[in-house]
Design an enzyme around this catalytic site. Structure first.
Site, PDB file in Angstrom:
ATOM      1  CG  HIS A  76      -2.302   0.553   0.859  1.00 42.10           C
ATOM      2  ND1 HIS A  76      -3.433   0.321   1.603  1.00 42.10           N
ATOM      3  CD2 HIS A  76      -2.725   1.354  -0.152  1.00 42.10           C
ATOM      4  CE1 HIS A  76      -4.472   0.938   1.081  1.00 42.10           C
ATOM      5  NE2 HIS A  76      -4.058   1.585   0.009  1.00 42.10           N
TER       6      HIS A  76
ATOM      7  CG  ASP B  51      -6.112  -0.685   4.636  1.00 38.68           C
ATOM      8  OD1 ASP B  51      -5.971  -1.766   5.217  1.00 38.68           O
ATOM      9  OD2 ASP B  51      -5.155  -0.046   4.162  1.00 38.68           O
TER      10      ASP B  51
ATOM     11  CG  HIS C 227      -3.934  -2.758   8.649  1.00 42.48           C
ATOM     12  ND1 HIS C 227      -4.144  -3.662   7.622  1.00 42.48           N
ATOM     13  CD2 HIS C 227      -3.529  -3.494   9.716  1.00 42.48           C
ATOM     14  CE1 HIS C 227      -3.876  -4.885   8.053  1.00 42.48           C
ATOM     15  NE2 HIS C 227      -3.508  -4.817   9.321  1.00 42.48           N
TER      16      HIS C 227
ATOM     17  CG  ASP D 154      -2.410   1.738   5.584  1.00 46.29           C
ATOM     18  OD1 ASP D 154      -2.057   0.868   6.400  1.00 46.29           O
ATOM     19  OD2 ASP D 154      -2.866   1.468   4.458  1.00 46.29           O
TER      20      ASP D 154
ATOM     21  CG  HIS E 196       2.638  -1.653   4.377  1.00 45.77           C
ATOM     22  ND1 HIS E 196       2.076  -2.904   4.186  1.00 45.77           N
ATOM     23  CD2 HIS E 196       3.196  -1.678   5.615  1.00 45.77           C
ATOM     24  CE1 HIS E 196       2.267  -3.651   5.266  1.00 45.77           C
ATOM     25  NE2 HIS E 196       2.952  -2.931   6.135  1.00 45.77           N
TER      26      HIS E 196
ATOM     27  CG  ASP F 209      -4.900  -3.364   2.090  1.00 42.81           C
ATOM     28  OD1 ASP F 209      -4.993  -4.600   1.966  1.00 42.81           O
ATOM     29  OD2 ASP F 209      -3.926  -2.807   2.632  1.00 42.81           O
TER      30      ASP F 209
ATOM     31  CG  ASP G  89      -5.507  -5.555   4.769  1.00 43.64           C
ATOM     32  OD1 ASP G  89      -6.423  -4.722   4.795  1.00 43.64           O
ATOM     33  OD2 ASP G  89      -4.331  -5.246   5.039  1.00 43.64           O
TER      34      ASP G  89
ATOM     35  CD  GLU H 299      -0.364  -4.628   1.430  1.00 39.95           C
ATOM     36  OE1 GLU H 299       0.116  -5.768   1.588  1.00 39.95           O
ATOM     37  OE2 GLU H 299       0.234  -3.587   1.767  1.00 39.95           O
TER      38      GLU H 299
END
Length: 297
Positions: free
Chosen positions: A97, A120, A122, A124, A137, A224, A226, A269
């Site tokens: 990312h 996402d 996360h 970030d 990332h 992303d 994930d 990702e």
């Protein structure tokens, strides 16, 4: 509509091999064919050049592969800027990312006021001062709004690249403590998995579309993989249990397509090493086509 595929096979922002194979896996899953079947003019523009870090000694730094990531993102920024100015929609395939710094940097050079939907698991939103890993990332969203190390923030020559009030983070469920504090003090709108559970994905996306597109000249989607539950998408760089499901992901992207606000798409990702029969890459293709307007009827 005309689109071009740009691959960025870099793992340097994650400092972990696997996601560098993501662009190839998504292409292999039939991305070009699926887009063409929608009647869209599509072309593969190839990959951004990635420095070979395994053939040389690197100095130990607080931030991993800083100079190499700057080089990658500057190159990507220039490519995206040209595509946007030629009225071509870039579809950028990662890679980790950190590449978003280049993607959004190029868009910001071509359009002076943009919005950002960042989907996402996360945040970030670390900086060089708060990072626990030194991996870029985990700093990319903070960098885009002008927070963090000057060398990163200044990529593309524009800072901030997007205003915090036009940034929406969706699906987050794994935050570092300092990162959480930075998000709380920012003007970024955050919809956690708890918000999605309580409100439903449709209401979350309705709000996100309004916030990201208010007084802007288009919206960049950074997705992303994930964010999805690992049961849906096992082949991702940093899986976190409890993510969104297949239909929630599709509805989110279908609603963005219906809003007709997208300037560019970035999907990152995908990690084929951890995948099962390229299942995650195939799902990535389905999601990209949903964002481009594919419908059941």
């Amino acid at each position: 509509m005309k689109v071009k595929i740009v691959g960025v096979p870099s793992y340097l922002g994650a400092n972990c091999r696997g996601v560098d194979m993501g662009p190839s896996a998504v292409r292999y899953a039939g991305l070009i064919k699926m887009i063409r079947n929608m009647g869209i003019d599509v072309e593969d523009a190839g990959d951004v050049n990635i420095p070979n870090v395994e053939s040389k000694d690197l100095k130990t730094e607080d931030i991993n592969y800083l100079d190499e990531i700057i080089e990658i993102c500057e190159d990507l920024s220039n490519k995206v800027e040209v595509l946007i100015k030629d009225n071509i929609m870039p579809i950028i395939l990662g890679g980790d990312h950190s590449i978003s710094i280049g993607s959004v940097g190029g868009l910001a050079k071509a359009k002076d006021n943009i919005g950002l939907i960042w989907i996402d698991a996360h945040g970030d939103f670390n900086t060089h001062e708060t990072t626990c890993t030194g991996n870029i990332h985990g700093m990319s969203l903070a960098t885009l709004v002008g927070r963090g190390l000057n060398k990163l923030v200044e990529i593309g020559g524009i800072t901030p690249k997007v205003k915090e009030e036009n940034v929406v983070l969706i699906g987050v469920r794994d935050l570092d403590r300092s990162e959480r504090d930075l998000l709380l003090e920012s003007k970024v709108t955050v919809f956690t998995m708890d918000d999605i559970d309580r409100m439903g994905i449709a209401e979350v996306m309705q709000k996100a579309i309004v916030i990201s597109s208010k007084d802007t000249k288009g919206v960049h989607l950074s997705f992303d993989m994930d964010v999805l539950d690992p049961l849906e998408a096992p082949g991702v760089g940093t899986p976190v249990k409890g993510g969104i499901n297949y239909r929630e992901a599709h509805l989110a992207l279908e609603m963005i397509a219906e809003a007709d606000i997208l300037t560019s798409i970035e999907l990152v990702e995908v990690n084929p090493i951890l995948d099962r029969y390229n299942r995650t890459a195939e799902l990535a293709v389905d999601l990209i086509t949903s964002a481009l307007g594919k419908r059941i009827l």
